[in-house]
Structures are given as C-alpha cells and as structure tokens.
Design a protein around this motif. Structure first.
Motif, PDB file in Angstrom:
ATOM      1  N   ALA A   1       6.324   7.233  -7.181  1.00  0.00           N
ATOM      2  CA  ALA A   1       5.564   8.838  -6.883  1.00  0.00           C
ATOM      3  C   ALA A   1       5.766   9.198  -5.058  1.00  0.00           C
ATOM      4  CB  ALA A   1       3.765   9.196  -6.934  1.00  0.00           C
ATOM      5  N   TYR A   2       5.255  10.814  -4.698  1.00  0.00           N
ATOM      6  CA  TYR A   2       5.483  11.092  -4.093  1.00  0.00           C
ATOM      7  C   TYR A   2       4.013  11.459  -3.071  1.00  0.00           C
ATOM      8  CZ  TYR A   2      10.303  12.604  -4.131  1.00  0.00           C
ATOM      9  OH  TYR A   2      11.675  12.955  -4.456  1.00  0.00           O
ATOM     10  N   GLU A   3       4.409  10.188  -1.766  1.00  0.00           N
ATOM     11  CA  GLU A   3       2.671  10.580  -1.500  1.00  0.00           C
ATOM     12  C   GLU A   3       1.730  11.778  -1.268  1.00  0.00           C
ATOM     13  OE1 GLU A   3       3.586  10.436   3.106  1.00  0.00           O
ATOM     14  OE2 GLU A   3       5.543  11.851   3.042  1.00  0.00           O
ATOM     15  N   GLY A   4       0.683  11.296  -1.474  1.00  0.00           N
ATOM     16  CA  GLY A   4      -0.201  12.628  -2.191  1.00  0.00           C
ATOM     17  C   GLY A   4      -0.675  13.029  -3.587  1.00  0.00           C
ATOM     18  N   SER A   5       0.693  11.620  -4.467  1.00  0.00           N
ATOM     19  CA  SER A   5       0.384  12.301  -5.445  1.00  0.00           C
ATOM     20  C   SER A   5      -0.216  11.036  -5.922  1.00  0.00           C
ATOM     21  CB  SER A   5       1.525  12.040  -6.227  1.00  0.00           C
ATOM     22  OG  SER A   5       2.818  12.675  -5.945  1.00  0.00           O
ATOM     23  N   ARG A   6      -0.860  11.359  -8.025  1.00  0.00           N
ATOM     24  CA  ARG A   6      -1.794  10.949  -8.414  1.00  0.00           C
ATOM     25  C   ARG A   6      -1.452   9.444  -9.400  1.00  0.00           C
ATOM     26  NH1 ARG A   6      -5.560  10.502 -13.056  1.00  0.00           N
ATOM     27  NH2 ARG A   6      -7.181  10.030 -12.788  1.00  0.00           N
ATOM     28  N   ILE A   7      -1.223   8.154  -8.847  1.00  0.00           N
ATOM     29  CA  ILE A   7      -1.525   7.138  -9.716  1.00  0.00           C
ATOM     30  C   ILE A   7      -2.456   6.307  -9.914  1.00  0.00           C
ATOM     31  CG2 ILE A   7       0.054   4.709 -10.079  1.00  0.00           C
ATOM     32  CD1 ILE A   7       1.332   5.493  -7.502  1.00  0.00           C
ATOM     33  N   VAL A   8      -2.272   5.958 -11.869  1.00  0.00           N
ATOM     34  CA  VAL A   8      -3.471   5.592 -12.313  1.00  0.00           C
ATOM     35  C   VAL A   8      -2.402   3.494 -12.743  1.00  0.00           C
ATOM     36  CG1 VAL A   8      -5.167   5.374 -14.662  1.00  0.00           C
ATOM     37  CG2 VAL A   8      -4.904   7.501 -12.939  1.00  0.00           C
ATOM     38  N   LEU A   9      -3.117   2.408 -12.378  1.00  0.00           N
ATOM     39  CA  LEU A   9      -2.639   1.498 -13.100  1.00  0.00           C
ATOM     40  C   LEU A   9      -3.648   1.319 -14.294  1.00  0.00           C
ATOM     41  CD1 LEU A   9      -1.230  -0.345 -10.000  1.00  0.00           C
ATOM     42  CD2 LEU A   9      -0.338   0.710 -11.324  1.00  0.00           C
ATOM     43  N   SER A  10      -3.378   0.462 -15.204  1.00  0.00           N
ATOM     44  CA  SER A  10      -3.964   0.207 -16.384  1.00  0.00           C
ATOM     45  C   SER A  10      -3.679  -1.531 -16.940  1.00  0.00           C
ATOM     46  CB  SER A  10      -3.584   0.511 -17.561  1.00  0.00           C
ATOM     47  OG  SER A  10      -3.973   1.690 -17.603  1.00  0.00           O
TER      48      SER A  10
ATOM     49  N   GLY B   1       3.543  -9.513 -11.611  1.00  0.00           N
ATOM     50  CA  GLY B   1       3.950  -8.344 -10.459  1.00  0.00           C
ATOM     51  C   GLY B   1       4.405  -7.059 -10.899  1.00  0.00           C
ATOM     52  N   PHE B   2       3.661  -5.954 -10.995  1.00  0.00           N
ATOM     53  CA  PHE B   2       4.015  -4.427 -10.742  1.00  0.00           C
ATOM     54  C   PHE B   2       4.196  -4.007  -9.676  1.00  0.00           C
ATOM     55  CE2 PHE B   2       3.208  -0.397 -12.299  1.00  0.00           C
ATOM     56  CZ  PHE B   2       4.205  -0.550 -13.802  1.00  0.00           C
ATOM     57  N   LYS B   3       5.403  -3.482  -9.600  1.00  0.00           N
ATOM     58  CA  LYS B   3       5.869  -2.648  -8.684  1.00  0.00           C
ATOM     59  C   LYS B   3       6.030  -1.601  -7.898  1.00  0.00           C
ATOM     60  CE  LYS B   3       8.406  -1.905  -4.537  1.00  0.00           C
ATOM     61  NZ  LYS B   3       7.786  -2.262  -2.917  1.00  0.00           N
ATOM     62  N   VAL B   4       5.187  -0.626  -7.011  1.00  0.00           N
ATOM     63  CA  VAL B   4       5.077   0.913  -6.751  1.00  0.00           C
ATOM     64  C   VAL B   4       5.360   1.148  -5.420  1.00  0.00           C
ATOM     65  CG1 VAL B   4       3.090   2.358  -6.346  1.00  0.00           C
ATOM     66  CG2 VAL B   4       2.292   0.410  -8.100  1.00  0.00           C
ATOM     67  N   THR B   5       6.336   2.127  -5.793  1.00  0.00           N
ATOM     68  CA  THR B   5       7.397   2.371  -5.049  1.00  0.00           C
ATOM     69  C   THR B   5       6.955   4.022  -5.101  1.00  0.00           C
ATOM     70  OG1 THR B   5       8.729   2.002  -6.070  1.00  0.00           O
ATOM     71  CG2 THR B   5       9.573   3.562  -4.524  1.00  0.00           C
ATOM     72  N   VAL B   6       6.634   4.869  -3.677  1.00  0.00           N
ATOM     73  CA  VAL B   6       5.504   5.525  -2.525  1.00  0.00           C
ATOM     74  C   VAL B   6       7.033   5.961  -2.030  1.00  0.00           C
ATOM     75  CG1 VAL B   6       4.320   6.091  -1.908  1.00  0.00           C
ATOM     76  CG2 VAL B   6       3.832   4.794  -2.535  1.00  0.00           C
ATOM     77  N   LYS B   7       7.298   6.769  -2.370  1.00  0.00           N
ATOM     78  CA  LYS B   7       8.322   7.980  -1.254  1.00  0.00           C
ATOM     79  C   LYS B   7       7.748   8.921  -0.336  1.00  0.00           C
ATOM     80  CE  LYS B   7      11.878   8.260  -5.069  1.00  0.00           C
ATOM     81  NZ  LYS B   7      12.483   8.786  -6.025  1.00  0.00           N
ATOM     82  N   ALA B   8       7.976   9.448   0.691  1.00  0.00           N
ATOM     83  CA  ALA B   8       8.171  10.070   1.531  1.00  0.00           C
ATOM     84  C   ALA B   8       8.245  11.487   1.601  1.00  0.00           C
ATOM     85  CB  ALA B   8       8.144   8.962   3.052  1.00  0.00           C
TER      86      ALA B   8
ATOM     87  N   ASP C   1       1.613   3.018   2.558  1.00  0.00           N
ATOM     88  CA  ASP C   1       0.630   2.016   2.826  1.00  0.00           C
ATOM     89  C   ASP C   1       0.407   1.024   1.489  1.00  0.00           C
ATOM     90  OD1 ASP C   1       1.276   1.998   5.657  1.00  0.00           O
ATOM     91  OD2 ASP C   1      -0.709   3.189   6.352  1.00  0.00           O
ATOM     92  N   GLN C   2       0.253   1.950   0.551  1.00  0.00           N
ATOM     93  CA  GLN C   2      -0.219   1.840  -0.396  1.00  0.00           C
ATOM     94  C   GLN C   2       1.087   1.279  -1.706  1.00  0.00           C
ATOM     95  OE1 GLN C   2      -2.770   5.132  -1.708  1.00  0.00           O
ATOM     96  NE2 GLN C   2      -4.452   3.502  -1.652  1.00  0.00           N
ATOM     97  N   GLU C   3       2.192   1.945  -1.203  1.00  0.00           N
ATOM     98  CA  GLU C   3       3.141   0.834  -1.824  1.00  0.00           C
ATOM     99  C   GLU C   3       3.381  -0.848  -1.795  1.00  0.00           C
ATOM    100  OE1 GLU C   3       7.322   2.438  -1.397  1.00  0.00           O
ATOM    101  OE2 GLU C   3       8.027   0.707  -0.845  1.00  0.00           O
ATOM    102  N   GLY C   4       3.623  -1.183  -2.815  1.00  0.00           N
ATOM    103  CA  GLY C   4       3.955  -2.321  -3.033  1.00  0.00           C
ATOM    104  C   GLY C   4       3.576  -3.336  -4.268  1.00  0.00           C
ATOM    105  N   ASN C   5       3.240  -4.740  -4.297  1.00  0.00           N
ATOM    106  CA  ASN C   5       3.130  -5.358  -5.757  1.00  0.00           C
ATOM    107  C   ASN C   5       1.238  -5.088  -6.213  1.00  0.00           C
ATOM    108  OD1 ASN C   5       5.960  -5.689  -6.387  1.00  0.00           O
ATOM    109  ND2 ASN C   5       5.856  -7.475  -4.085  1.00  0.00           N
TER     110      ASN C   5
END
Length: 495
Positions: free
Chosen positions: A122-131, A197-204, A173-177
């Motif tokens: 997701a791009y910065e400023g978007s909403r992400i929900v992990l379950s 581990g679950f990798k979350v990618t945040v795009k600038a 800063d919230q990109e990571g495992n």
C-alpha cells in the motif's frame, strides 16, 4: 429399592466464534448425571472442569453427603450414555472418575496472518488491516509483534481490535515484518500458536515530476533526449511525454524513477511546450512546462572581470564571467594568452564551470604575477563537434607585486583609521560627559543660592507690634489689615 437418577449440570459460556462445533461435546462432558442407589430425595454433588484440551485427562468427583450405606455411582453422558460406574462401600466417601478427553476445546493451531488489501502492499496514507487467524481454538487472545517488538494499545499508529491490527494511515516507518500469537488458557494451562513472519510493504508517493532535454546530432539529423524523473517515491512509475497537452511517448519505470524519450528536433524551430506526466496507482502529476526550442549560440560573446577581497581588504581571487547573447546548449572554452586553458594545465588555475543564465564562470585563486595576461572566452553549440567558435575580445588581468603590496598597505591603513576613529569617539564621549557634569554642578549651586535668598527675605518681612491694651483694642482692625498685607507680601515673594 427404587432407583432414581439425580442430575446436576455445569454449563460453560457460549463461544461466538468458528469453534462452536466443539461446544456441544463440552456441555455434554460437563453435564454428567449421577445415579445413587438410595432415596430419590437425595441429591449428589458433581464437581469437575467444564472445558479441557484434547487428549488430556480430567477428573470428576461425585459425592452424596449423609449416606452411610453402600453407594453405586454412575456417570452418564447426554442423559443416556453410560460413561463409567464406581461403587463406594461407605456413602460419605467421594467417587472419582478419571477420563481422557477425546473431543473437547482445542488449543490454537496453524495460526497465520492475512491482510486487506492482499497482497500487503500500500502507499503511505492508505489503510491496512491485518488479521490473526487460527484454524481451531476457543476463547483466544492475541499478541502482535512488529519487527520483533510487541505492539500494545498505546503504540502510536496502531489499533488492536480483537484479532485485527489496524493501520488507518500507514507510514513508511510501519513497513516491515509482522507476526501474531494466538493463545488461550484452560485449567490454568496456557497454549500458544505463533504465525510466520508477514512482510508489509509501504510505498512512498512520488514527488512532482521534472523535465530536461539534451540535443545530439546523428548524421544530418538532430535528436532531443528528453528525461522525465521524480526525486523521490517508489517504483513502478508510468511516465508520459506530453507535447502541447498531447501524449506522444510513454514508458514505465519499473526499477527507477526516471524515463527517457527520443524525439526529432529542428534547430531554431519552436516545437511547442513539453511536459512530463508521472502516474502511480494513487497519483497523477505533471511537471512544469518546458519550451522545446533549440537556439544556436550567438556571435556576441564578452568577458567580465571581478576582483574578490577578504574582510580585511586583501585581494584573494579573480572571477571571470563569460556571457553569450543567445544559445540553448553552449559549450565554453577559455584561452590564456592565446593558448587553450585546460583544467589540468596548471594546479593554481582550476576553472569551475557554472552554467547559469547563459554564462560560465572561471575563478583564479592563489593569485601571483604569473596569472597576469590576456583572457578570452569562446562558445559554440555543444551538439556541433565541428562547429565554429564565437570568441570574445581579450581582457587583461594584471596581478603584480605592487598590487599585492598595496593591498597589504591598504589593509594596514584601514586598521589604523579604525583605531583613530575609535579614539576620537572615545574623546568626544569624555568631553560630553565632562560638559554635562559642569552644567549639573552649576544648576545645583544656583538652586542652593536662591534658597538662601528666599530665607533672608522671609526674616526681613516679619513685623512685631508692642501695644498697650487700650491701643490694642482701638487698633484691632488695623492690625488685622496689616497682618493680611504682610502675609500677601510674603506669598508674593515666595512665588
């Protein structure tokens, strides 16, 4: 003796999750009746757990107080299935049933993390929900970790709701495992299941695109190499070249933030305004317009010389600026006494080319008499390797020992003048202070003398009368009048 089964039920709370399939067996296990061979008015007491893990052993106890005779206890499941029988010789003793749980509340297992959106990009400023999802288990609790650090309810940027971890406006800063732990407690026994581990990618987001052009010659034809780029952001980015708001080229930069477009160029022709357009999944930006017009270098070339001094008036360098009247892509060259000056020709002559507003600057540092001579500048089109040079007139730069020495003398004179002016200012201030002191003293003396004069006048105007009693009675009115006149006179003198 008639036998009536007596029953006691222990109910577990209803679990509102995917493990409701295990609820019925659990209630059945916890709702076991006891049959006692005594009067039906007696009620046995059943105690035991209402939940247990699979393949564990549980203990149920059944007792009938106030019974002294032999007692037979029967453990019944679902009111009709006999589970076990225990015979007690004395009624005041407790019957113990040890059972192995075959179907019961299961511990969490096969825990994994899922995301919305999926894949977790997701791009910065978007909403992400992990379950955090476990294949089985009841009454589960959850623990989240980000880059091996636990996330709590007070951690900034995260919201924990049940088995979900919410990032309303995700940041770089919230990109990571990420990973989660599902756990539960039954009979004071804790069971855990940890996800992978679950990798979350945040795009600038990309910055505003920029545009530039360079021209080269291929045979008899001229081409323009247009560069579109963004200074920051995350690829991929789709770049388009717009000419007068019409798209003429397009390319996708998959691993970088730049794209290049080759277009034909006609020298001296205004071909319109070009713009770069950058597009991502969430952005659509355009660069500032650039006029596509290649103007050849003009014949008017001139040189300006500026001498640079330090704060103490010491000559430190000479700056030579080469100006041209026109030309979009000029190439400059410098000549010293009719010889081409190369950057590596002399250590102390290091030209620094700064192409800005159609000029180039040459700095001469570490000045010495050897730097004296005639300097000229010439320019031509950078895309014409065999093109003619347009030269400026020669400019004399003269550095002699006398000039350097006079600079030192001027510096000494400047320091002397500064010292002299400081002394003059100090002297003037002292004279002013003495003058003010004299004026103040005169004023104090004058005020003291005037006060003494007023005291003498008041004493001279004091009148005393020595009258006899008859005269005092006859002259009462005159005395009052005279006193008023003396008083008035005294007031007038004081004023």
């Amino acid at each position: 003796m008639q036998k009536e089964p007596c029953q006691r039920y222990i109910h577990s709370p209803v679990m509102k999750n995917r493990h409701n399939l295990y609820l019925l067996p659990i209630l059945a296990l916890a709702s076991l009746p006891v049959t006692i061979g005594e009067s039906g008015s007696l009620r046995p007491v059943l105690s035991g757990p209402d939940r247990a893990y699979l393949n564990t052993r549980v203990v149920f106890q059944c007792s009938a107080p106030s019974l002294s005779s032999k007692v037979v206890y029967r453990l019944i499941k679902d009111r009709r299935f006999l589970v076990a029988t225990e015979v007690i010789d004395k009624g005041d003793q407790t019957a113990t049933f040890l059972l192995k749980v075959k179907v019961a509340s299961a511990p969490p297992s096969n825990t994994r993390v899922t995301s919305e959106p999926s894949p977790p990009v997701a791009y910065e400023g978007s909403r992400i929900v992990l379950s955090c999802d476990a294949e089985r288990g009841s009454n589960l609790k959850y623990i989240w970790h980000f880059n091996k650090k636990e996330i709590t309810s007070s951690t900034s940027g995260f919201i924990i709701a049940g088995n979900k971890l919410v990032m309303e406006k995700v940041t770089l800063d919230q990109e990571g495992n990420y990973n989660c732990i599902a756990w539960s407690v039954v009979q004071d026994i804790s069971r855990y299941s940890t996800s992978a581990g679950f990798k979350v990618t945040v795009k600038a987001k990309i910055s505003k695109p920029e545009i530039s052009i360079s021209v080269f010659k291929d045979g008899d034809n001229y081409h323009g190499n247009v560069t579109c780029w963004s200074s920051k952001g995350s690829p991929p980015v789709n770049f388009s070249l717009l000419l007068d708001d019409k798209e003429v080229r397009s390319a996708t930069a998959a691993e970088s933030l730049a794209a290049w477009f080759d277009i034909p160029v006609v020298i001296g022709l205004n071909m319109g305004e070009a713009q770069c357009r950058g597009r991502t999944e969430v952005q659509d930006l355009k660069s500032e317009p650039l006029t596509l017009e290649v103007v050849p270098v003009g014949a008017d070339v001139r040189v300006e010389v500026d001498y640079l001094y330090t704060a103490d008036a010491k000559l430190t360098a000479a700056k030579l600026s080469c100006h041209i009247s026109r030309g979009t892509f000029p190439c400059f060259s410098w000549l010293f006494n009719d010889s081409v000056l190369l950057p590596e020709s002399r250590e102390e002559l290091q030209p620094q080319t700064v192409l800005s507003h159609q000029k180039q600057v040459l700095f001469l540092s570490q000045l010495s008499p050897e730097d004296s001579g005639f300097y000229r500048c010439r320019a031509r089109d950078s895309y014409e390797d065999s093109g003619l040079w347009a030269e400026s007139a020669a400019v004399l730069v003269q550095i002699t020992e006398e000039i350097l020495n006079s600079t030192a003398q001027a510096s000494s004179c400047t320091e002397l003048l500064q010292t002299y002016f400081a002394e003059v200012i100090t002297l003037v201030f002292c004279c002013f202070f003495l003058l003010m002191l004299a004026v103040a003293s005169a004023c104090v003396y004058k005020m003291s003398d005037r006060s003494q004069a007023l005291t003498n006048v008041s004493a001279a105007n004091t009148i005393s009368f020595h009258l006899s009693e008859p005269e005092s009675q006859l002259m009462g009115l005159q005395t009052n009048t005279l006193a008023c006149e003396v008083q008035n006179q005294t007031v007038e003198i004081r004023v």
